[in-house]
Enzyme design. Structure first.
Site, PDB file in Angstrom:
ATOM      1  N   SER A 236       0.829  -1.204   0.000  1.00 29.51           N
ATOM      2  CA  SER A 236       0.000   0.000   0.000  1.00 29.51           C
ATOM      3  C   SER A 236       0.868   1.260   0.000  1.00 29.51           C
ATOM      4  O   SER A 236       1.599   1.499  -0.965  1.00 29.51           O
ATOM      5  CB  SER A 236      -0.941  -0.047   1.212  1.00 29.51           C
ATOM      6  OG  SER A 236      -1.936   0.918   1.127  1.00 29.51           O
ATOM      7  N   ASP A 464      -9.362  -4.698  -4.982  1.00 27.44           N
ATOM      8  CA  ASP A 464      -8.731  -3.986  -3.869  1.00 27.44           C
ATOM      9  C   ASP A 464      -9.371  -2.612  -3.708  1.00 27.44           C
ATOM     10  O   ASP A 464      -9.285  -1.777  -4.607  1.00 27.44           O
ATOM     11  CB  ASP A 464      -7.232  -3.843  -4.147  1.00 27.44           C
ATOM     12  CG  ASP A 464      -6.453  -3.264  -2.979  1.00 27.44           C
ATOM     13  OD1 ASP A 464      -7.052  -2.581  -2.128  1.00 27.44           O
ATOM     14  OD2 ASP A 464      -5.233  -3.483  -2.935  1.00 27.44           O
ATOM     15  N   HIS A 491      -7.263  -6.207   0.488  1.00 31.51           N
ATOM     16  CA  HIS A 491      -6.112  -5.328   0.385  1.00 31.51           C
ATOM     17  C   HIS A 491      -4.897  -6.063   0.932  1.00 31.51           C
ATOM     18  O   HIS A 491      -4.773  -6.271   2.131  1.00 31.51           O
ATOM     19  CB  HIS A 491      -6.385  -4.058   1.190  1.00 31.51           C
ATOM     20  CG  HIS A 491      -5.381  -2.977   0.991  1.00 31.51           C
ATOM     21  ND1 HIS A 491      -5.012  -2.510  -0.247  1.00 31.51           N
ATOM     22  CD2 HIS A 491      -4.674  -2.242   1.890  1.00 31.51           C
ATOM     23  CE1 HIS A 491      -4.130  -1.527  -0.110  1.00 31.51           C
ATOM     24  NE2 HIS A 491      -3.899  -1.358   1.175  1.00 31.51           N
TER      25      HIS A 491
END
Length: 524
Positions: A236, A464, A491
């Site tokens: 991320s 996601d 995610h």
């Protein structure tokens, strides 16, 4: 490619929550960004930092909360700290101390794998410790030390950064977040900045937490870990750190694996829109799942789900619900909890159940989801700190005027109607960073196309909601990286997603720099 028969273990990954925290530090307002220096500081100015020795020891005294106390008691973990300059323009000035935690390689170590789990505000030490059982089964941990680090202001790193206490967050005394922060006056923005300055030990500590400095810290870590070149795994927000490092130090990259990539071609405002489009898609899918059951709280038809959601939640605007422990659940708390659950398909039944209970006047389940967003422990500690998240984004993202901020909130309500309540998207909102004591230190875009990198790898998951799939495609193109498409609705995929297909491809890359064939796909 090597195959293996790995026994499945429960996934303890906390990055879905961390990454949603990343989404909360949304658009920052006002001044134009100031570009970072064209070149990193000369090595001679940093020689003392580059030559320091790491004193690895047990982790028992390194925990900053009760959850980590339990995790860090594991005798197979080792902890250390590394000093870095708070201000790289003043390398002889005050220093920050970055917390490290490692799982030593079970075989002969060939180097270190440095990990960032997301955020901004994700503690790499906690992430590595929590996932120690998964690393035990990984061939990567046979040949590499697995090293998590806490970026500036996070976890065990010092100086710590704090704006509001955990008790103030629990009591609803910190700015609320739904689509944007509930800041509607210059005075509120000034109060936030003043509290963060005071809670961080001064302006210098606060304004040097941006990603530009974290990337410089990573290069010092690489050197003191004894690695000629960096091997990095970023989830991320970690995609930003990894890509920025690659652009700043292309000759120092050995392996760069990114799981859940932020799109570098989008402005922060555009990125937020892409996130909310994806979050709405996941909610629509959740609603369809709900309607398959009798007495679905969201109605018998998926088309009714948003209206029913509003019916259940809007009363909280004026009258918060109360949990069995006496804590209130505000409209902001409810949306944080729903967001946290939407980041993994496995949590969707918990959202449906919590909304049903809330509709019947019971708040404990939605409160539990909200607590998962903050990583709240039984002792009331928030292991994920939005204060750091705000501070990093205030130094990373260009800022919006009040008019732009209010318009951005309205747009988010349009693309994601589940958020389209006046309290969340209809106000005269102002940027939370409006009164910040320094302009952003990171330029936009934060990375530009390059062809000078060795083989790198980007994982992009089709469903996601935190870092939408198209962002992974774009970052792979920007870096000239190989792309692994992962079919799934959560995610984070590598190591924590339960897919041998994913794990084997990433392992082969991290171990031997083998990249997958064009068009490679896996499923969670």
């Amino acid at each position: 490619m090597r195959t293996r028969d790995r026994a499945k273990k429960p996934r303890t990954y906390r990055a879905p929550v961390i990454a949603i925290a990343a989404s909360t530090a949304f658009l920052v307002a006002g001044c134009a960004s100031t570009p970072p220096p064209d070149e990193p500081p000369p090595a001679e100015d940093l020689q003392g930092y580059l030559e320091q020795d790491l004193a690895w020891g047990d982790c028992a005294g390194s925990a900053t909360n009760t959850l980590d106390e339990e995790l860090f008691a594991n005798p197979e973990l080792q902890c250390a700290t590394v000093d870095v300059p708070i201000d790289y323009d003043k390398p002889d000035g005050d220093t920050a101390r970055i917390a490290l935690l490692r799982i030593p390689a079970s075989g002969e170590a060939e180097g270190s794998l440095l990990i960032n789990p997301g955020g901004p505000a994700g503690a790499g030490t906690s992430f590595v410790a929590a996932n120690h059982p998964l690393w035990q089964d990984s061939p990567v941990a046979e040949r590499f030390d697995i090293v998590g680090f806490d970026p500036r202001g996070v976890g065990g790193s010092t100086p710590s950064l704090d704006c509001y206490s955990d008790e103030e967050y629990d009591a609803g005394e910190a700015p609320g977040f739904g689509a944007v922060y509930d800041i509607t006056s210059a005075a509120q923005a000034a109060e936030l900045a003043d509290r963060c300055i005071e809670g961080s030990g001064g302006v210098e500590n606060l304004i040097n937490v941006g990603s530009v400095n974290v990337v410089r810290d990573m290069d010092i870590m690489r050197e003191v870990l004894g690695d000629e070149k960096l091997s990095f795994l970023g989830y991320s927000y970690g995609s930003e750190l990894g890509a920025m490092y690659a652009e700043a130090y292309p000759e120092k990259i050995r392996a760069l694996a990114i799981d859940g990539a932020v799109d570098p071609t989008l402005t922060p405002a555009e990125h937020r829109v892409s996130q909310y489009v994806a979050v709405q898609q996941r909610f629509d899918e959740l609603a369809a799942l709900c309607t398959e059951t009798p007495e679905c709280v969201l109605g018998a038809e998926p088309a009714d789900a948003v209206d029913r959601l509003h019916d259940v939640l809007e009363p909280l605007v004026d009258t918060p619900a109360v949990g069995s422990d006496g804590r209130e659940v505000t409209i902001w708390d409810a949306y944080l909890g729903i967001n946290a659950g939407l980041y993994s398909e496995a949590s969707w039944p918990a959202i449906i159940s919590a909304l049903g209970a809330l509709d019947e006047g019971e708040a404990d389940e939605i409160l539990a989801l909200r607590d998962s967003f903050y990583g709240r422990t039984a002792a009331g500690e928030h292991t994920i700190d939005l204060d750091v998240n705000i501070a990093v984004r205030c130094m990373d993202w260009p800022r919006l005027s009040p008019e732009e901020q209010a318009a951005a909130a309205r747009e988010l309500g349009e693309v994601a109607p589940m958020f389209d309540l006046d309290a969340l998207t209809g106000g005269d909102f102002r940027d939370e960073c409006e009164a910040w004591p320094a302009p952003p230190s990171r330029d936009q875009p934060w990375v530009t196309p390059t062809s000078d990198l060795p083989d790198t790898l980007v994982l992009a998951t089709t469903g996601d909601p935190g870092t939408p799939y198209t962002g992974g495609v774009t970052l792979a193109e920007t870096l000239g990286a190989s792309l692994l498409t992962v079919e799934g609705k959560q995610h984070g995929a590598y190591l924590v997603g339960g897919s041998d297909c994913v794990d084997e491809i990433v392992d082969a890359y991290l171990l031997d720099l083998e990249t997958p064939a064009e068009g490679a796909r896996c499923a969670l």
